[in-house]
Design a protein around this motif. Structure first.
Motif, PDB file in Angstrom:
ATOM      1  N   MET A 282       0.875  -1.215  -0.027  1.00 37.12           N
ATOM      2  CA  MET A 282       0.072  -0.065  -0.069  1.00 37.12           C
ATOM      3  C   MET A 282       0.716   1.194   0.089  1.00 37.12           C
ATOM      4  O   MET A 282       0.259   2.265  -0.480  1.00 37.12           O
ATOM      5  CB  MET A 282      -1.118   0.035   1.223  1.00 37.12           C
ATOM      6  CG  MET A 282      -2.091  -0.948   1.178  1.00 37.12           C
ATOM      7  SD  MET A 282      -3.093  -0.825  -0.394  1.00 37.12           S
ATOM      8  CE  MET A 282      -3.691   0.446  -0.119  1.00 37.12           C
TER       9      MET A 282
ATOM     10  N   LYS B 100      -8.338  -5.057  -8.526  1.00 35.96           N
ATOM     11  CA  LYS B 100      -7.623  -4.143  -7.536  1.00 35.96           C
ATOM     12  C   LYS B 100      -8.146  -2.778  -7.272  1.00 35.96           C
ATOM     13  O   LYS B 100      -8.125  -2.067  -6.189  1.00 35.96           O
ATOM     14  CB  LYS B 100      -5.941  -4.028  -8.208  1.00 35.96           C
ATOM     15  CG  LYS B 100      -5.110  -2.943  -7.108  1.00 35.96           C
ATOM     16  CD  LYS B 100      -4.975  -3.398  -5.927  1.00 35.96           C
ATOM     17  CE  LYS B 100      -3.599  -2.725  -5.352  1.00 35.96           C
ATOM     18  NZ  LYS B 100      -3.591  -3.307  -3.733  1.00 35.96           N
ATOM     19  N   VAL B 101      -8.415  -2.087  -8.409  1.00 31.68           N
ATOM     20  CA  VAL B 101      -9.079  -0.622  -8.350  1.00 31.68           C
ATOM     21  C   VAL B 101     -10.545  -0.581  -7.562  1.00 31.68           C
ATOM     22  O   VAL B 101     -10.708   0.094  -7.022  1.00 31.68           O
ATOM     23  CB  VAL B 101      -9.169   0.020  -9.930  1.00 31.68           C
ATOM     24  CG1 VAL B 101      -9.971   1.225  -9.722  1.00 31.68           C
ATOM     25  CG2 VAL B 101      -7.963   0.129 -10.491  1.00 31.68           C
TER      26      VAL B 101
ATOM     27  N   ASN C 138     -12.087  -0.067   0.098  1.00 30.77           N
ATOM     28  CA  ASN C 138     -11.056   0.455   1.158  1.00 30.77           C
ATOM     29  C   ASN C 138     -11.350   1.881   1.254  1.00 30.77           C
ATOM     30  O   ASN C 138     -11.461   2.399   2.518  1.00 30.77           O
ATOM     31  CB  ASN C 138      -9.552  -0.030   0.665  1.00 30.77           C
ATOM     32  CG  ASN C 138      -9.482  -1.441   0.715  1.00 30.77           C
ATOM     33  OD1 ASN C 138      -9.957  -2.205   1.447  1.00 30.77           O
ATOM     34  ND2 ASN C 138      -8.298  -1.425   0.141  1.00 30.77           N
ATOM     35  N   SER C 139     -11.583   2.514   0.274  1.00 28.97           N
ATOM     36  CA  SER C 139     -11.922   4.114   0.577  1.00 28.97           C
ATOM     37  C   SER C 139     -13.068   4.521   1.378  1.00 28.97           C
ATOM     38  O   SER C 139     -13.245   5.135   2.099  1.00 28.97           O
ATOM     39  CB  SER C 139     -11.823   4.734  -0.780  1.00 28.97           C
ATOM     40  OG  SER C 139     -12.070   6.097  -0.572  1.00 28.97           O
TER      41      SER C 139
ATOM     42  N   VAL D 124      -8.311   7.011  -7.282  1.00 28.62           N
ATOM     43  CA  VAL D 124      -9.647   6.511  -6.758  1.00 28.62           C
ATOM     44  C   VAL D 124     -10.369   7.566  -5.892  1.00 28.62           C
ATOM     45  O   VAL D 124     -11.515   8.008  -5.939  1.00 28.62           O
ATOM     46  CB  VAL D 124      -9.366   5.245  -5.927  1.00 28.62           C
ATOM     47  CG1 VAL D 124     -10.478   5.107  -5.025  1.00 28.62           C
ATOM     48  CG2 VAL D 124      -9.089   4.098  -6.896  1.00 28.62           C
TER      49      VAL D 124
ATOM     50  N   THR E 199       1.025   2.539  -6.089  1.00 31.52           N
ATOM     51  CA  THR E 199      -0.353   2.317  -5.550  1.00 31.52           C
ATOM     52  C   THR E 199      -0.809   3.305  -4.886  1.00 31.52           C
ATOM     53  O   THR E 199      -2.065   3.645  -4.779  1.00 31.52           O
ATOM     54  CB  THR E 199       0.044   1.086  -4.310  1.00 31.52           C
ATOM     55  OG1 THR E 199       0.745  -0.130  -4.950  1.00 31.52           O
ATOM     56  CG2 THR E 199      -1.192   0.485  -3.753  1.00 31.52           C
TER      57      THR E 199
ATOM     58  N   GLN F 200     -11.095  -2.824  -5.288  1.00 30.89           N
ATOM     59  CA  GLN F 200     -10.788  -2.898  -4.088  1.00 30.89           C
ATOM     60  C   GLN F 200     -10.325  -1.876  -3.351  1.00 30.89           C
ATOM     61  O   GLN F 200     -10.750  -1.460  -2.147  1.00 30.89           O
ATOM     62  CB  GLN F 200      -9.726  -4.012  -3.843  1.00 30.89           C
ATOM     63  CG  GLN F 200      -9.354  -4.342  -2.243  1.00 30.89           C
ATOM     64  CD  GLN F 200     -10.579  -4.928  -1.717  1.00 30.89           C
ATOM     65  OE1 GLN F 200     -11.010  -5.802  -2.239  1.00 30.89           O
ATOM     66  NE2 GLN F 200     -10.683  -4.553  -0.561  1.00 30.89           N
ATOM     67  N   GLY F 201      -9.743  -0.953  -4.121  1.00 32.44           N
ATOM     68  CA  GLY F 201      -9.494   0.432  -3.637  1.00 32.44           C
ATOM     69  C   GLY F 201     -10.600   1.361  -3.364  1.00 32.44           C
ATOM     70  O   GLY F 201     -10.567   2.045  -2.422  1.00 32.44           O
TER      71      GLY F 201
ATOM     72  N   MET G  18      -4.533   5.181  -5.666  1.00 35.40           N
ATOM     73  CA  MET G  18      -5.534   5.564  -4.503  1.00 35.40           C
ATOM     74  C   MET G  18      -5.759   6.921  -4.589  1.00 35.40           C
ATOM     75  O   MET G  18      -7.044   7.271  -4.154  1.00 35.40           O
ATOM     76  CB  MET G  18      -4.809   5.296  -3.096  1.00 35.40           C
ATOM     77  CG  MET G  18      -4.901   3.792  -2.812  1.00 35.40           C
ATOM     78  SD  MET G  18      -6.379   2.950  -3.172  1.00 35.40           S
ATOM     79  CE  MET G  18      -7.521   3.736  -1.825  1.00 35.40           C
TER      80      MET G  18
END
Length: 154
Positions: free
Chosen positions: A34, A100-101, A107-108, A46, A39, A103-104, A43
């Motif tokens: 991270m 992955k995006v 997570n955000s 994102v 990465t 998941q970003g 983020m």
């Protein structure tokens, strides 16, 4: 043995990388992944789109994720996953990059309530400290104690 596995994995493949660049997005869990510059850049992209993403339907969300993957690829970035056996990095397919995006974005969304709670606690500590004349760290300790008591299940 590891070196042999590395040579076998590399062969004529163009999807294997010895070390990631700062533009690459690393797939994996934890701070080393991270905290990588690529990465972190993903983020930021994102974060810039999270409100639009949250207000969108599934098809539009997919388009937003595709746009971010394209931006990263256009800037020279790749989405990489470490091969544990060889310690080499393998370029993942577009579907994994989109995941992955996505998941970003998840997570955000999860980070927002936590940030709001921390901000509220910090504001409460400051107000408590200034109105009672005690230090802010003592007020923090009081807030933590009250927080712990409210979660006690006895």
């Amino acid at each position: 043995e590891r070196e042999k596995a590395r040579r076998e994995l590399i062969g004529d493949r163009t999807d294997v990388v010895e070390s990631p660049s700062d533009m690459d997005v690393l797939l994996g869990r934890g701070r080393p992944f991270m905290g990588h510059p690529g990465t972190l850049n993903m983020m930021k992209l994102v974060e810039a789109k999270k409100d639009e993403h949250a207000a969108s339907r599934r098809a539009v969300k997919k388009t937003i994720s595709e746009e971010i993957v394209r931006q990263i690829h256009d800037s020279g970035g790749r989405f990489l996953q470490r091969d544990e056996e060889t310690d080499l990095w393998v370029i993942v397919d577009t579907a994994k990059a989109h995941e992955k995006v996505a998941q970003g974005f998840r997570n955000s969304r999860r980070a927002q309530p936590l940030q709001r709670e921390q901000s509220t606690r910090s504001n409460f500590s400051s107000i408590s400290a200034s109105s009672s004349g005690i230090s802010e760290s003592a007020a923090d300790a009081a807030v933590d104690g009250a927080d712990m008591a409210s979660h006690d299940v006895n």
